[in-house]
Design a protein around this motif. Structure first.
Motif, PDB file in Angstrom:
ATOM      1  N   GLU A 104      -8.050  -5.460   0.488  1.00  0.00           N
ATOM      2  CA  GLU A 104      -8.833  -4.408   0.158  1.00  0.00           C
ATOM      3  C   GLU A 104      -8.353  -4.356  -1.742  1.00  0.00           C
ATOM      4  O   GLU A 104      -7.220  -4.422  -1.833  1.00  0.00           O
ATOM      5  CB  GLU A 104      -8.345  -3.125   1.009  1.00  0.00           C
ATOM      6  N   GLN A 160      -7.234  -2.253  -4.987  1.00  0.00           N
ATOM      7  CA  GLN A 160      -6.288  -1.193  -5.328  1.00  0.00           C
ATOM      8  C   GLN A 160      -7.331  -0.061  -5.658  1.00  0.00           C
ATOM      9  O   GLN A 160      -8.560  -0.173  -5.841  1.00  0.00           O
ATOM     10  CB  GLN A 160      -5.467  -1.571  -6.437  1.00  0.00           C
ATOM     11  N   ARG A 164      -4.655  -4.948   4.803  1.00  0.00           N
ATOM     12  CA  ARG A 164      -4.593  -4.360   3.493  1.00  0.00           C
ATOM     13  C   ARG A 164      -4.787  -5.129   2.427  1.00  0.00           C
ATOM     14  O   ARG A 164      -5.278  -4.843   1.167  1.00  0.00           O
ATOM     15  CB  ARG A 164      -3.397  -3.357   3.401  1.00  0.00           C
ATOM     16  N   VAL A 173      -6.992   4.380   1.790  1.00  0.00           N
ATOM     17  CA  VAL A 173      -7.286   3.896   3.216  1.00  0.00           C
ATOM     18  C   VAL A 173      -7.158   4.930   4.303  1.00  0.00           C
ATOM     19  O   VAL A 173      -5.997   5.629   4.536  1.00  0.00           O
ATOM     20  CB  VAL A 173      -6.236   2.785   3.444  1.00  0.00           C
ATOM     21  N   THR A 205       0.765  -1.301   0.153  1.00  0.00           N
ATOM     22  CA  THR A 205       0.016  -0.119   0.045  1.00  0.00           C
ATOM     23  C   THR A 205       0.936   1.289   0.050  1.00  0.00           C
ATOM     24  O   THR A 205       1.620   1.293   0.701  1.00  0.00           O
ATOM     25  CB  THR A 205      -0.903  -0.101   1.194  1.00  0.00           C
ATOM     26  N   ARG A 246      -3.215   1.374  -4.236  1.00  0.00           N
ATOM     27  CA  ARG A 246      -4.065   1.640  -2.851  1.00  0.00           C
ATOM     28  C   ARG A 246      -3.299   2.799  -1.937  1.00  0.00           C
ATOM     29  O   ARG A 246      -1.927   2.621  -2.048  1.00  0.00           O
ATOM     30  CB  ARG A 246      -4.270   0.386  -2.193  1.00  0.00           C
TER      31      ARG A 246
END
Length: 253
Positions: A229, A231, A226, A235, A175, A197
């Motif tokens: 989740e 892209q 993460r 966040v 991330t 992300r």
């Protein structure tokens, strides 16, 4: 003394004895307030905390200066401010730098411990090696990461390094960590163009927007998982430790 401390900032006398031995652990498993939240989502997380930026005498966060994240680093959050905790993180950092072969041996043992812990609790094992660092682990231990990925370990991290090339993102999920300082914008822009992300630290958790820079915002403080989740999202994280008082632009108002 087992370590070369020539370039290391002064270590308090009461903690010097730590540097007479090598560590027997590298990370905790579900031991901090962030990663333990993953248990309710079926994930057990092992996370390693090292001495960030150049606090070990060697810079292990190459973008820390330009992104202005050195001062507000999560290294100062929670138990991280305790002297023995900082000394322990320094010892692990020097262990990696000065004893790379022994480090890999211990890391293998730690990953085995994570697998046993997760299996006993019927949880998915996950591992963050850059809790407070930004090391290109893909350049140092990729065969080991690939091996343990086949055993079910999900590796993931946050990074401010824009040009990391991960051989297989399914093995090591990254991330991109946002900073709003002008000097860092070109790296943020590149991450946005690549639909990465983005992790963004907001000062006030009650004023986090639904969108940021045209990207949808999801709550990153619900858990630290993460890698589950998508892209192309932001966040949101709220400021902790010294970050609460940051004025560099790293933390978003």
């Amino acid at each position: 003394m087992l370590y070369d401390l020539t370039n290391v900032p002064t270590i308090p006398t009461e903690h010097l004895s730590l540097f007479d031995s090598l560590p027997n652990k590298l990370f905790g498993i579900d031991t901090d307030t962030k990663t333990i939240k993953g248990a309710k989502f079926g994930v057990a997380t092992g996370i390693m905390y090292l001495s960030p930026a150049n606090s070990s005498g060697t810079n292990i966060c190459p973008m820390a200066e330009i992104a202005k994240c050195k001062e507000p680093c999560l290294n100062t959050a929670g138990r991280g401010v305790i002297g023995t905790v900082q000394a322990s993180r320094l010892r692990k950092t020097l262990f990696w730098l000065q004893y790379p072969t022994q480090f890999k041996v211990l890391l293998r043992k730690e990953l085995d411990r994570l697998l046993r812990y997760a299996s006993k609790r019927n949880l998915l094992p996950a591992c963050r090696l850059n809790g407070t660092s930004d090391i290109r682990w893909e350049n140092y231990i990729w065969p080991l990461m690939s091996e343990y990925a086949t055993k079910g370990v999900h590796f993931y991290d946050y990074t401010k390094i824009p040009n990391r090339h991960i051989p297989d993102p399914h093995i090591y999920d990254l991330t991109f960590s946002y900073s709003g300082v002008p000097e860092f914008w070109r790296y943020v822009y590149k991450a946005m163009v690549n639909k990465s992300r983005l992790a963004v630290v907001f000062r006030d958790k009650d004023k986090i927007p639904d969108t940021f820079k045209g990207m949808p915002v999801i709550n990153g403080d619900v858990s630290d998982i993460r890698f589950r989740e998508p892209q192309g999202v932001v966040v949101s994280l709220y400021a902790k430790g010294k970050a609460k008082h940051d004025t560099s632009g790293f933390v978003v108002d």
